[in-house]
Design a protein around this motif. Sequence first.
Motif, PDB file in Angstrom:
ATOM      1  N   GLY A  10      53.400  34.554  44.250  1.00  0.00           N
ATOM      2  CA  GLY A  10      54.362  34.532  45.367  1.00  0.00           C
ATOM      3  C   GLY A  10      55.785  34.453  44.869  1.00  0.00           C
ATOM      4  O   GLY A  10      56.619  33.752  45.441  1.00  0.00           O
ATOM      5  N   ILE A  39      48.463  34.379  47.427  1.00  0.00           N
ATOM      6  CA  ILE A  39      48.047  33.175  46.704  1.00  0.00           C
ATOM      7  C   ILE A  39      49.161  32.845  45.710  1.00  0.00           C
ATOM      8  O   ILE A  39      49.458  33.639  44.815  1.00  0.00           O
ATOM      9  N   GLY A  40      49.791  31.689  45.896  1.00  0.00           N
ATOM     10  CA  GLY A  40      50.865  31.299  44.988  1.00  0.00           C
ATOM     11  C   GLY A  40      50.518  30.007  44.283  1.00  0.00           C
ATOM     12  O   GLY A  40      49.457  29.423  44.524  1.00  0.00           O
ATOM     13  N   PRO A  82      46.554  28.016  42.856  1.00  0.00           N
ATOM     14  CA  PRO A  82      46.602  28.991  41.758  1.00  0.00           C
ATOM     15  C   PRO A  82      45.300  29.743  41.517  1.00  0.00           C
ATOM     16  O   PRO A  82      44.209  29.147  41.569  1.00  0.00           O
ATOM     17  N   TYR A 130      66.207  29.915  30.670  1.00  0.00           N
ATOM     18  CA  TYR A 130      65.265  30.740  31.430  1.00  0.00           C
ATOM     19  C   TYR A 130      64.359  29.929  32.356  1.00  0.00           C
ATOM     20  O   TYR A 130      63.539  30.493  33.055  1.00  0.00           O
ATOM     21  N   ALA A 163      70.290  39.551  30.392  1.00  0.00           N
ATOM     22  CA  ALA A 163      70.712  38.141  30.454  1.00  0.00           C
ATOM     23  C   ALA A 163      71.195  37.598  29.099  1.00  0.00           C
ATOM     24  O   ALA A 163      72.163  36.831  29.064  1.00  0.00           O
ATOM     25  N   GLY A 287      55.970  44.195  38.945  1.00  0.00           N
ATOM     26  CA  GLY A 287      56.900  43.237  38.342  1.00  0.00           C
ATOM     27  C   GLY A 287      56.622  42.989  36.872  1.00  0.00           C
ATOM     28  O   GLY A 287      56.065  43.820  36.152  1.00  0.00           O
ATOM     29  N   CYS A 331      70.774  46.859  37.348  1.00  0.00           N
ATOM     30  CA  CYS A 331      71.125  45.468  37.020  1.00  0.00           C
ATOM     31  C   CYS A 331      72.632  45.283  36.933  1.00  0.00           C
ATOM     32  O   CYS A 331      73.317  46.068  36.278  1.00  0.00           O
TER      33      CYS A 331
HETATM   34  C1  FAD Z   1      67.861  33.519  33.598  1.00  0.00           C
HETATM   35  C2  FAD Z   1      67.330  34.747  34.264  1.00  0.00           C
HETATM   36  C3  FAD Z   1      68.207  35.708  34.711  1.00  0.00           C
HETATM   37  C4  FAD Z   1      67.725  36.851  35.328  1.00  0.00           C
HETATM   38  N1  FAD Z   1      68.631  37.769  35.788  1.00  0.00           N
HETATM   39  C5  FAD Z   1      68.188  38.880  36.404  1.00  0.00           C
HETATM   40  C6  FAD Z   1      69.112  39.829  36.916  1.00  0.00           C
HETATM   41  O1  FAD Z   1      70.331  39.639  36.840  1.00  0.00           O
HETATM   42  N2  FAD Z   1      68.624  40.947  37.483  1.00  0.00           N
HETATM   43  C7  FAD Z   1      67.288  41.177  37.585  1.00  0.00           C
HETATM   44  O2  FAD Z   1      66.902  42.219  38.120  1.00  0.00           O
HETATM   45  N3  FAD Z   1      66.381  40.293  37.112  1.00  0.00           N
HETATM   46  C8  FAD Z   1      66.796  39.150  36.527  1.00  0.00           C
HETATM   47  N4  FAD Z   1      65.883  38.232  36.066  1.00  0.00           N
HETATM   48  C9  FAD Z   1      64.456  38.579  36.020  1.00  0.00           C
HETATM   49  C10 FAD Z   1      63.720  38.360  37.320  1.00  0.00           C
HETATM   50  O3  FAD Z   1      63.905  37.074  37.825  1.00  0.00           O
HETATM   51  C11 FAD Z   1      62.226  38.619  37.083  1.00  0.00           C
HETATM   52  O4  FAD Z   1      62.075  39.841  36.402  1.00  0.00           O
HETATM   53  C12 FAD Z   1      61.496  38.695  38.421  1.00  0.00           C
HETATM   54  O5  FAD Z   1      61.470  37.404  39.001  1.00  0.00           O
HETATM   55  C13 FAD Z   1      60.085  39.253  38.256  1.00  0.00           C
HETATM   56  O6  FAD Z   1      59.394  39.168  39.463  1.00  0.00           O
HETATM   57  P1  FAD Z   1      57.808  38.893  39.462  1.00  0.00           P
HETATM   58  O7  FAD Z   1      57.424  38.773  40.877  1.00  0.00           O
HETATM   59  O8  FAD Z   1      57.154  39.858  38.575  1.00  0.00           O
HETATM   60  O9  FAD Z   1      57.667  37.492  38.732  1.00  0.00           O
HETATM   61  P2  FAD Z   1      58.092  36.075  39.310  1.00  0.00           P
HETATM   62  O10 FAD Z   1      59.245  36.205  40.227  1.00  0.00           O
HETATM   63  O11 FAD Z   1      58.231  35.182  38.130  1.00  0.00           O
HETATM   64  O12 FAD Z   1      56.842  35.631  40.182  1.00  0.00           O
HETATM   65  C14 FAD Z   1      55.559  35.441  39.642  1.00  0.00           C
HETATM   66  C15 FAD Z   1      54.900  34.379  40.495  1.00  0.00           C
HETATM   67  O13 FAD Z   1      53.505  34.327  40.194  1.00  0.00           O
HETATM   68  C16 FAD Z   1      53.129  32.977  40.148  1.00  0.00           C
HETATM   69  N5  FAD Z   1      51.886  32.837  39.413  1.00  0.00           N
HETATM   70  C17 FAD Z   1      51.666  32.958  38.079  1.00  0.00           C
HETATM   71  N6  FAD Z   1      50.377  32.724  37.801  1.00  0.00           N
HETATM   72  C18 FAD Z   1      49.761  32.477  38.978  1.00  0.00           C
HETATM   73  C19 FAD Z   1      48.430  32.141  39.343  1.00  0.00           C
HETATM   74  N7  FAD Z   1      47.475  32.003  38.429  1.00  0.00           N
HETATM   75  N8  FAD Z   1      48.132  31.944  40.657  1.00  0.00           N
HETATM   76  C20 FAD Z   1      49.099  32.054  41.598  1.00  0.00           C
HETATM   77  N9  FAD Z   1      50.377  32.347  41.313  1.00  0.00           N
HETATM   78  C21 FAD Z   1      50.709  32.547  40.011  1.00  0.00           C
HETATM   79  C22 FAD Z   1      54.340  32.315  39.470  1.00  0.00           C
HETATM   80  O14 FAD Z   1      54.356  30.917  39.656  1.00  0.00           O
HETATM   81  C23 FAD Z   1      55.458  32.996  40.207  1.00  0.00           C
HETATM   82  O15 FAD Z   1      55.774  32.359  41.434  1.00  0.00           O
HETATM   83  C24 FAD Z   1      66.327  37.043  35.489  1.00  0.00           C
HETATM   84  C25 FAD Z   1      65.449  36.056  35.056  1.00  0.00           C
HETATM   85  C26 FAD Z   1      65.934  34.921  34.452  1.00  0.00           C
HETATM   86  C27 FAD Z   1      64.963  33.853  33.989  1.00  0.00           C
END
Ligand code: FAD
Length: 379
Positions: A10, A39-40, A82, A130, A163, A287, A331
Motif C-alpha cells: 500500500g 494488503i499493506g 503483511p 532514505y 536523490a 514500482g 524527476c
Molecule cells: C529520500 C528519497 C527521495 C526520493 N525522491 C524521489 C523523487 O524525487 N522522485 C521520485 O519519483 N521518487 C523519489 N523517491 C522514490 C520513491 O519514493 C519510490 O520509488 C516509490 O515510493 C516506489 O513506490 P512503490 O509503491 O514501488 O514502493 P513503496 O512506495 O515503498 O511502497 C511499497 C509498500 O509495500 C509495503 N510492503 C512491503 N512488503 C510487504 C508485505 N510483505 N506485505 C504488505 N505490504 C508490504 C511497504 O511497506 C510499502 O508500504 C525517493 C525515495 C527516497 C527514499
Amino acid sequence: MAKKILIVGGGLAGTIIANGLCRQLGKELRANEVTITVIGNNEQHMYQPGLLYVPFGRIREKDLFRDQRSVLDRRVIFHVDPATKIDISTKSVATESGTTHEYDYLVLATGSRLRPDTVPGMAEGAHWFYDLDGARKMREALEGFDGGKIVVNVNAPHKCPVAPLEITFMLRDYLQERGLGDKTEITYTYPIGRLHALEPVANWTQPEFDKAGIKYETFFNTKSIDVEKKVISSEEESDIEYDLLVTIPPHHGSQVITDSDLGAGGWVPTERETLLHEGTTDVFVCGDTTNIPISKAGSTAHFEADTIIDNLSSLVTEGRMARKYDGKVFCFVETGMNQGTYVWFNYTTPPNPGAPSQMVHWFKLAYNRLYWLSARGLL
Ligand SMILES: Cc1cc2nc3c(=O)[nH]c(=O)nc-3n(C[C@H](O)[C@H](O)[C@H](O)COP(=O)(O)OP(=O)(O)OC[C@H]3O[C@@H](n4cnc5c(N)ncnc54)[C@H](O)[C@@H]3O)c2cc1C
C-alpha cells in the motif's frame, strides 16, 4: 462471482492503482462485479521524497505522513496484515494473521528496502536519509558538524537515482549557509565509471560538481567501513577518510518476494511493456519491485500504475489489454537549496537535464504538497 483484484503493498504504486481502478470500475463496483483489496503492512502512508529535506530541517516530519485509510478510496478493502507467501500457482496470498486471499488478478507493489547490513560497518558508521530514523540521525550529525571531510557514498541498486545528487548539492549550500563551506571537502563516490547510471545525467553532473568544488571518485564499489578509523574502502582497493559519512545503502526487494520464489533479491522478472510478471497473464508488477532496468522512482511507479489501471480495467470489462508502458520517467532534481532542474525520458528518448532554475525548485516544493492529491488520483 465478483472478480477479485488483489494488490500487495500500500505504498505509492499500490495506492495509485487501487484509487485509479475505483475511478474506472465504478459501475462494476456498484454492481458487485469486482472487488479491489489492498494488503499493506502499515496504517501510515509516507511521502518518501520528503525525506530529502529532513536532514536540513526543511520539512515538518508530520507533513511526510497521512493515514493510509484516508488516502484510499472508500470502496477499497484495506487490510494491515503483511503478506507472508504469494502463490501464483493457486492464485492466493497468505498473510501474517493466517488469512488466505484468493485473487483473479494480482498486483505486486511491495517496493524496495534498505540493506546497510550487507556492507561491514555501514549500519554502525554511516548516515543515510532514505528512512525517517536515518534522516533524523543525519540531521543531528549535521547540527554537530563543524567542518571536515564529508563522503557521499552511493551503492546500487537504489531507488530515486537523482536523490544522491540532490543531497550532495544541498549539503554544499547548507554548509555554505552555516559558514563551513571553506572548512569542508565533499567527495562523492559512484560504483560505475561515471557519476550517474544515466550517461546524459552523468555528463551534466560532472561540470556542475567541478563548478561547486565537489570532488568525486568513480568505480567505487563499497567493500567495508572502518568505523574506528573513519575510513571507507572499496573493492577497487581505494580508501577514503571521512569525518561524516553519508551513504545510499544498497537495496533489496521485499522479503515476501524472495520467500515466495518470485525473484532473486526481491526483484520480480517483469515484461517491460505489459508490466506482467514474465510468463503470467494475471500478475502485474509495479514500482520499485520490478526488475526492469529503469530508474526505481515514484514517477516511474506512477506512470507504470497508470498503464496497469487502464489494462486491468480493460481486462475486467472487455477481456483485453488496453495499452503498453513506454518507460516514461519524470524527476525533479534539487541542485541546491534554492534551485533545481528536471529530467524526463522513456525507453527510446534519453534524458536531457537543463540549466538549474529557482522556478523548477519551486515546482518541486509545490509537488511535495500536491503528492497527496496525486496519490488519490485527483491530479
Ligand atoms: C529520500 C528519497 C527521495 C526520493 N525522491 C524521489 C523523487 O524525487 N522522485 C521520485 O519519483 N521518487 C523519489 N523517491 C522514490 C520513491 O519514493 C519510490 O520509488 C516509490 O515510493 C516506489 O513506490 P512503490 O509503491 O514501488 O514502493 P513503496 O512506495 O515503498 O511502497 C511499497 C509498500 O509495500 C509495503 N510492503 C512491503 N512488503 C510487504 C508485505 N510483505 N506485505 C504488505 N505490504 C508490504 C511497504 O511497506 C510499502 O508500504 C525517493 C525515495 C527516497 C527514499
